[in-house]
Design a protein around this motif. Sequence first.
Motif, PDB file in Angstrom:
ATOM      1  N   THR A   6      -3.977 -10.358   4.923  1.00 35.64           N
ATOM      2  CA  THR A   6      -3.333 -10.526   6.219  1.00 35.64           C
ATOM      3  C   THR A   6      -1.840 -10.395   5.999  1.00 35.64           C
ATOM      4  O   THR A   6      -1.281 -11.063   5.131  1.00 35.64           O
TER       5      THR A   6
ATOM      6  N   TYR B 150      -5.203  -1.299   9.791  1.00 34.73           N
ATOM      7  CA  TYR B 150      -4.542  -2.525  10.224  1.00 34.73           C
ATOM      8  C   TYR B 150      -5.114  -2.935  11.582  1.00 34.73           C
ATOM      9  O   TYR B 150      -5.008  -2.171  12.557  1.00 34.73           O
ATOM     10  N   THR B 151      -5.710  -4.107  11.671  1.00 35.97           N
ATOM     11  CA  THR B 151      -6.358  -4.546  12.905  1.00 35.97           C
ATOM     12  C   THR B 151      -5.895  -5.953  13.273  1.00 35.97           C
ATOM     13  O   THR B 151      -5.371  -6.700  12.442  1.00 35.97           O
TER      14      THR B 151
ATOM     15  N   ILE C 201      -6.973   2.738   4.549  1.00 38.96           N
ATOM     16  CA  ILE C 201      -6.407   1.442   4.897  1.00 38.96           C
ATOM     17  C   ILE C 201      -6.252   1.375   6.412  1.00 38.96           C
ATOM     18  O   ILE C 201      -5.704   2.295   7.029  1.00 38.96           O
TER      19      ILE C 201
ATOM     20  N   GLN D  26      -7.543  -3.921   6.163  1.00 38.42           N
ATOM     21  CA  GLN D  26      -8.866  -3.595   5.633  1.00 38.42           C
ATOM     22  C   GLN D  26      -8.746  -2.385   4.717  1.00 38.42           C
ATOM     23  O   GLN D  26      -8.068  -1.415   5.055  1.00 38.42           O
ATOM     24  N   GLN D  27      -9.399  -2.430   3.577  1.00 34.99           N
ATOM     25  CA  GLN D  27      -9.343  -1.333   2.620  1.00 34.99           C
ATOM     26  C   GLN D  27     -10.754  -0.833   2.333  1.00 34.99           C
ATOM     27  O   GLN D  27     -11.641  -1.609   2.001  1.00 34.99           O
ATOM     28  N   PHE D  28     -10.950   0.491   2.438  1.00 33.86           N
ATOM     29  CA  PHE D  28     -12.259   1.099   2.238  1.00 33.86           C
ATOM     30  C   PHE D  28     -12.143   2.206   1.182  1.00 33.86           C
ATOM     31  O   PHE D  28     -11.193   2.986   1.190  1.00 33.86           O
TER      32      PHE D  28
ATOM     33  N   ASP E  17      -4.673  -7.916  10.101  1.00 29.14           N
ATOM     34  CA  ASP E  17      -5.599  -7.882   8.973  1.00 29.14           C
ATOM     35  C   ASP E  17      -5.561  -6.489   8.363  1.00 29.14           C
ATOM     36  O   ASP E  17      -5.587  -5.487   9.086  1.00 29.14           O
TER      37      ASP E  17
ATOM     38  N   ARG F  82      -8.228  -6.112  -2.083  1.00 29.64           N
ATOM     39  CA  ARG F  82      -8.898  -7.189  -1.369  1.00 29.64           C
ATOM     40  C   ARG F  82      -8.416  -7.187   0.083  1.00 29.64           C
ATOM     41  O   ARG F  82      -7.428  -6.542   0.416  1.00 29.64           O
ATOM     42  N   GLN F  83      -9.126  -7.916   0.913  1.00 27.53           N
ATOM     43  CA  GLN F  83      -8.697  -8.033   2.300  1.00 27.53           C
ATOM     44  C   GLN F  83      -7.472  -8.931   2.379  1.00 27.53           C
ATOM     45  O   GLN F  83      -7.420  -9.996   1.771  1.00 27.53           O
TER      46      GLN F  83
END
Length: 297
Positions: free
Chosen positions: A232, A263-264, A261, A248-250, A246, A229-230
């Motif tokens: 933080t 990190y933004t 993965i 993010q996983q794709f 944040d 899941r997304q």
Amino acid sequence: MADRGASSAGNELGDFLRARRADSDPHQAGFPDDGRLRRVPGLRREELAQLAHVSVDYIVRLEQGRTRRVSRPVLDALADALHLAPDERAYLFTLADVAPAAPERRSGRCDVAPRLRQLLETMHDVPAMVLHRGIDVLAWNRAAAALLTDFGALPPTERNLIRLTFLDAPFRALYADWPLAARECVAVLRMEAGRTPHDPALAALVGELSVRDPDFRTWWAGHQVRGPRQLTKTYAHPVVGRITLDVQQFTVDTHPDQFLIAYTAPPDSPSREALDFLLRWAAGRVGGRDGLPARKR
């Protein structure tokens, strides 16, 4: 699995049901105080049976591991009675015999496609990695090494985010709230263990962490689960201090066991400014792989 911590070996379904039953609030489930002494926390077996519309004997057999044959309607009823979250419900279905068999997965580490590696290299201002099953680090870019650790200085068998979180002191110190991050790791590992119960590498990891870390043993026995899941995450970085990113996983279509993965941080935020500074600092370092000095082991 060879070692599942403090729970009884080979009875993951029963252990999970008992753990979730113990965590349930009888009053929230509609059972008033009847004056009887509750010798254990949570719902009684007969209360769970009543809520799920099954016999008490059936609950006993499930919890004792004497049956795993459960129909989908009964599983749904149990999940509803225990107020399971979506990840917990999915995990319950993976443990029961009615769950569709997962495709056989290769043990060990997978190769990362050249185009995916190329994508990582072009993400200059975004820390990014390719993970195997969400835990093993297969590839990373310069920015990820600056943010987290010099993965290139680690033996391939130690490039595992959960192992690092528990057993690597510098990596552990990165987390602003280590207990929260560590418990999330345990929940992810528990979910993966349910999907691939016969993976020897995963069994070895659970066994090592159970032996070497008392917190892991305690949390593993709690049977909490969490899927991708997304998120933080907040880090206490030795170079830039507190930084919140944040995660993010794709999924990777060509390799179902691999995830990208990233990190933004929001533009113009203090964390974005901190990340930019960190990347400039790492680019100016000399003598270390991926822009960082070699780790001292």
